[in-house]
Design an enzyme around this catalytic site. Structure first.
Site, PDB file in Angstrom:
ATOM      1  N   THR A 104       0.866  -1.179   0.000  1.00  0.00           N
ATOM      2  CA  THR A 104       0.000   0.000   0.000  1.00  0.00           C
ATOM      3  C   THR A 104       0.895   1.218   0.000  1.00  0.00           C
ATOM      4  O   THR A 104       2.037   1.163   0.465  1.00  0.00           O
ATOM      5  CB  THR A 104      -0.836   0.059   1.312  1.00  0.00           C
ATOM      6  OG1 THR A 104      -1.716  -1.034   1.337  1.00  0.00           O
ATOM      7  CG2 THR A 104      -1.661   1.322   1.385  1.00  0.00           C
TER       8      THR A 104
ATOM      9  N   ASP B 206      -3.365   4.649  -2.653  1.00  0.00           N
ATOM     10  CA  ASP B 206      -3.467   3.924  -3.928  1.00  0.00           C
ATOM     11  C   ASP B 206      -4.659   2.987  -3.820  1.00  0.00           C
ATOM     12  O   ASP B 206      -5.400   3.027  -2.833  1.00  0.00           O
ATOM     13  CB  ASP B 206      -2.173   3.154  -4.210  1.00  0.00           C
ATOM     14  CG  ASP B 206      -2.026   1.935  -3.320  1.00  0.00           C
ATOM     15  OD1 ASP B 206      -1.807   0.829  -3.841  1.00  0.00           O
ATOM     16  OD2 ASP B 206      -2.164   2.082  -2.094  1.00  0.00           O
TER      17      ASP B 206
ATOM     18  N   ARG C  35      -4.626  -0.633  -4.711  1.00  0.00           N
ATOM     19  CA  ARG C  35      -4.335  -2.056  -4.977  1.00  0.00           C
ATOM     20  C   ARG C  35      -4.408  -2.854  -3.676  1.00  0.00           C
ATOM     21  O   ARG C  35      -3.789  -2.468  -2.684  1.00  0.00           O
ATOM     22  CB  ARG C  35      -2.935  -2.191  -5.586  1.00  0.00           C
ATOM     23  CG  ARG C  35      -2.507  -3.626  -5.795  1.00  0.00           C
ATOM     24  CD  ARG C  35      -1.113  -3.718  -6.374  1.00  0.00           C
ATOM     25  NE  ARG C  35      -1.102  -3.422  -7.793  1.00  0.00           N
ATOM     26  CZ  ARG C  35      -0.010  -3.522  -8.561  1.00  0.00           C
ATOM     27  NH1 ARG C  35       1.129  -3.890  -8.035  1.00  0.00           N
ATOM     28  NH2 ARG C  35      -0.061  -3.242  -9.837  1.00  0.00           N
TER      29      ARG C  35
ATOM     30  N   LYS D  88      -9.259   2.623   0.197  1.00  0.00           N
ATOM     31  CA  LYS D  88      -8.459   2.563   1.418  1.00  0.00           C
ATOM     32  C   LYS D  88      -8.686   3.747   2.332  1.00  0.00           C
ATOM     33  O   LYS D  88      -8.114   3.815   3.415  1.00  0.00           O
ATOM     34  CB  LYS D  88      -6.973   2.493   1.041  1.00  0.00           C
ATOM     35  CG  LYS D  88      -6.663   1.246   0.245  1.00  0.00           C
ATOM     36  CD  LYS D  88      -5.197   1.048   0.022  1.00  0.00           C
ATOM     37  CE  LYS D  88      -4.980  -0.103  -0.938  1.00  0.00           C
ATOM     38  NZ  LYS D  88      -3.592  -0.415  -1.184  1.00  0.00           N
TER      39      LYS D  88
ATOM     40  N   GLY E  91      -1.888  -2.371   5.722  1.00  0.00           N
ATOM     41  CA  GLY E  91      -1.714  -3.582   6.519  1.00  0.00           C
ATOM     42  C   GLY E  91      -2.781  -4.594   6.156  1.00  0.00           C
ATOM     43  O   GLY E  91      -3.250  -4.650   5.034  1.00  0.00           O
TER      44      GLY E  91
ATOM     45  N   SER F  63       4.056  -0.095   2.274  1.00  0.00           N
ATOM     46  CA  SER F  63       5.321  -0.499   1.641  1.00  0.00           C
ATOM     47  C   SER F  63       5.853   0.587   0.722  1.00  0.00           C
ATOM     48  O   SER F  63       7.046   0.680   0.479  1.00  0.00           O
ATOM     49  CB  SER F  63       5.126  -1.797   0.863  1.00  0.00           C
ATOM     50  OG  SER F  63       4.101  -1.624  -0.086  1.00  0.00           O
TER      51      SER F  63
ATOM     52  N   ASP G 173       6.904   0.932  -6.238  1.00  0.00           N
ATOM     53  CA  ASP G 173       6.710  -0.120  -5.250  1.00  0.00           C
ATOM     54  C   ASP G 173       5.785  -1.168  -5.849  1.00  0.00           C
ATOM     55  O   ASP G 173       4.752  -0.849  -6.413  1.00  0.00           O
ATOM     56  CB  ASP G 173       6.089   0.483  -3.977  1.00  0.00           C
ATOM     57  CG  ASP G 173       5.706  -0.591  -2.984  1.00  0.00           C
ATOM     58  OD1 ASP G 173       4.588  -0.528  -2.445  1.00  0.00           O
ATOM     59  OD2 ASP G 173       6.524  -1.502  -2.761  1.00  0.00           O
TER      60      ASP G 173
ATOM     61  N   SER H  90       2.061  -1.511  -4.394  1.00  0.00           N
ATOM     62  CA  SER H  90       1.056  -0.480  -4.642  1.00  0.00           C
ATOM     63  C   SER H  90       0.828  -0.363  -6.126  1.00  0.00           C
ATOM     64  O   SER H  90       1.733  -0.605  -6.929  1.00  0.00           O
ATOM     65  CB  SER H  90       1.532   0.872  -4.129  1.00  0.00           C
ATOM     66  OG  SER H  90       2.103   0.744  -2.866  1.00  0.00           O
TER      67      SER H  90
END
Lengths: 271, 235
Positions: free
Chosen positions: A36, A52, A54, A68, A82, A164, A201, A204
């Site tokens: 994330t 984001d 995903r 989110k 998380g 992340s 990343d 994400s």
């Protein structure tokens, strides 16, 4: 005979067994702040939150466009990184508790109240509830932005990132954040930070959500930017009728014989 | 009695595991050793370390930046070391990771350059050759389970062509217009990519310097093992 009573909440009775096994060499998998990028940024009139979209299940993308940014109250929102279930249910629980609290006090709910409720609950579960949250809102005391870690520690900062992709997003913030930014600049900065997370990343991806909270209004910008749209397929892959040749054709009626019998002579009594 | 047939006929250490009860992975290796072998140590962890190195390609060449710090764990031990090293007249290498292994690599490359010079055949070693040599060495050491614990960026210009590549303690090689090792890969790389990708042939030296300065600043904010003294080399 073993008792069938199970108390509410988590059951820690396997801890002894787990510790024994861990000593032998087999460790429990660690729950990490998974795929994330979520950010929060303070600007002149309030808070901008970004995330984001995903949701990952290990190496697989489970949801390409999940939400989110969760609702806490009208003027308070919370981004969650998380374990998805943990963030979802934790924010929902605190949201209803905040509503009850507001009714009980008769005042507009405050961000610190939500933060305190969240941190006390997460600490009680000693980090086993894997929710890393960015909580932001504007209340009677002004705009506030907090970050809450799974073990219950909190930070109060003017700009925060979690997940992340937090390092990539934080790099953008560290380069670009100034105090008292305008709304357009703040939104552009948040979009740039989430983009950095999305493109650098692997945890994400997909689209960018944003939420702008000011003293007067809260604006939820779902999919404010979609930098990963699927391209239109170059060909159509339909088959024309007659592509498959057939040798014989047989059409049968499913209804062979139909008879209508009235079981009741009069009409239904609806008085 | 030893119940495991796979132990019969093999050297056995009666002091430690007389009956072969340890799992195979933990069975003591009882082959006779010579005194010299007992003294050999393999690098298990880096001790004195350097942090990230950044490098980008710009219009006239390649620019690399690294701070001047060698940390001893969490102690900022050596605050004035050079982690960027010119090799020959076309190349510069920058290394993060274990500094003693980097010093060994520096000595090795010095020997290489001297040999090349004394060959007097009209050829010089360019960045591509240095990179290839390092990649072979790193991979060979990794295959002997005794790695040189470094992440190295090799950059330079030869015959007008820019070169920028990365070698790892595992022998992984990678080439791009922006590179970063260590924490820089997580923090600085997103900044470098947005600033440089697509514009490698347009960026001037001042712009490239500004980009690297900005990235080193952000790294100083967010990397707990960094220093605010930075050296930058341009080729």
């Amino acid at each position: 005979m073993a008792s069938t009573f199970s108390s509410t909440g988590f059951n820690f009775s396997n801890e002894l067994r787990n510790n024994f096994i861990a000593d032998k060499g087999l460790h429990l998998p660690k729950a990490t702040s998974t795929g994330t990028t979520i950010v929060g940024c303070l600007f002149k009139d309030g808070i901008v939150l970004g995330a984001d979209t995903r949701a990952t299940e290990g190496p697989i993308v489970a949801d390409k466009n999940c939400e989110k940014i969760h609702y806490i109250t009208e003027n308070i929102r919370c981004c969650g990184a998380g374990t998805a279930a943990d963030t979802e249910f934790t924010t929902a629980l605190i949201s209803s508790n905040m509503e009850l609290h507001a009714l009980s006090t008769g005042r507009q709910p405050r961000v610190v109240t939500a933060m305190t409720m969240l941190k006390q609950m997460l600490f009680r579960y000693q980090g086993h509830v894997g929710a890393a949250l960015v909580l932001g809102g504007v209340d009677a005391t002004g705009p506030h932005l907090f970050t809450i870690h799974p073990h219950g520690s909190t930070d109060k900062l003017p700009y925060v990132t979690m997940g992340s992709g937090s390092l990539a997003a934080m790099a953008v913030f560290e380069s670009g954040w100034r105090a008292n930014m305008e709304r357009a600049d703040a939104l552009a900065l948040v979009k740039a930070a989430i983009s950095a997370g999305i493109f650098n990343d692997l945890g994400s991806g997909s689209n960018i959500d944003a939420c702008i909270i000011t003293a007067s209004s809260t604006e939820m910008l779902r999919n404010v930017e979609m930098p990963n749209m699927r391209v239109q397929k170059e060909r159509t892959y339909g088959f024309r009728r007659g592509t498959t040749a057939w040798k014989s054709e047989s059409i049968r009626d499913l209804v062979i014989d139909e008879q209508v019998t009235h079981l009741v002579s009069e009409a239904m009594d609806t008085t | 009695m030893d119940h495991f047939p796979t132990n019969w006929g093999r050297p056995r250490n009666d002091a430690v595991d007389a009956y072969g009860t340890y799992p195979i992975a933990q069975r003591p290796n009882n082959t006779p050793k010579d005194a010299f072998q007992a003294g050999i140590q393999h690098t298990q962890q880096p001790i004195v370390t350097g942090t990230s190195v950044l490098a980008i390609k710009f219009k006239d060449g390649v620019m690399m930046a690294a701070d001047n710090l060698a940390s001893y764990g969490s102690l900022a031990r050596f605050k004035d070391i050079q982690r960027l090293q010119p090799v020959g007249s076309h190349t510069v290498i920058g290394a993060g990771g274990d500094m003693s292994d980097f010093q060994y690599i520096q000595a090795m490359l010095d020997d290489l350059i001297v040999d090349e010079f004394s060959a007097q055949d009209g050829h010089t070693l360019g960045p591509a050759e240095i990179h290839n040599y390092l990649a072979q060495v790193m991979y060979a050491r990794r295959s002997k389970m005794n790695p040189l614990w470094n992440a190295i960026l090799v950059g330079g210009v030869k015959d007008g062509k820019r070169f920028l590549s990365f070698v790892d303690l595992l022998g992984t090689t990678y080439s791009a217009s922006t590179l970063a090792t260590g924490y820089g890969a997580h923090i600085a790389q997103p900044l470098l990519r947005t600033a440089v990708e697509g514009k490698e042939d347009i960026l001037t030296e001042e712009e490239a310097l500004k980009i690297l300065e900005q990235s080193m600043k952000v790294l100083y904010y967010r990397d707990a093992r960094s220093l605010d003294k930075v050296r930058c080399r341009r080729f």
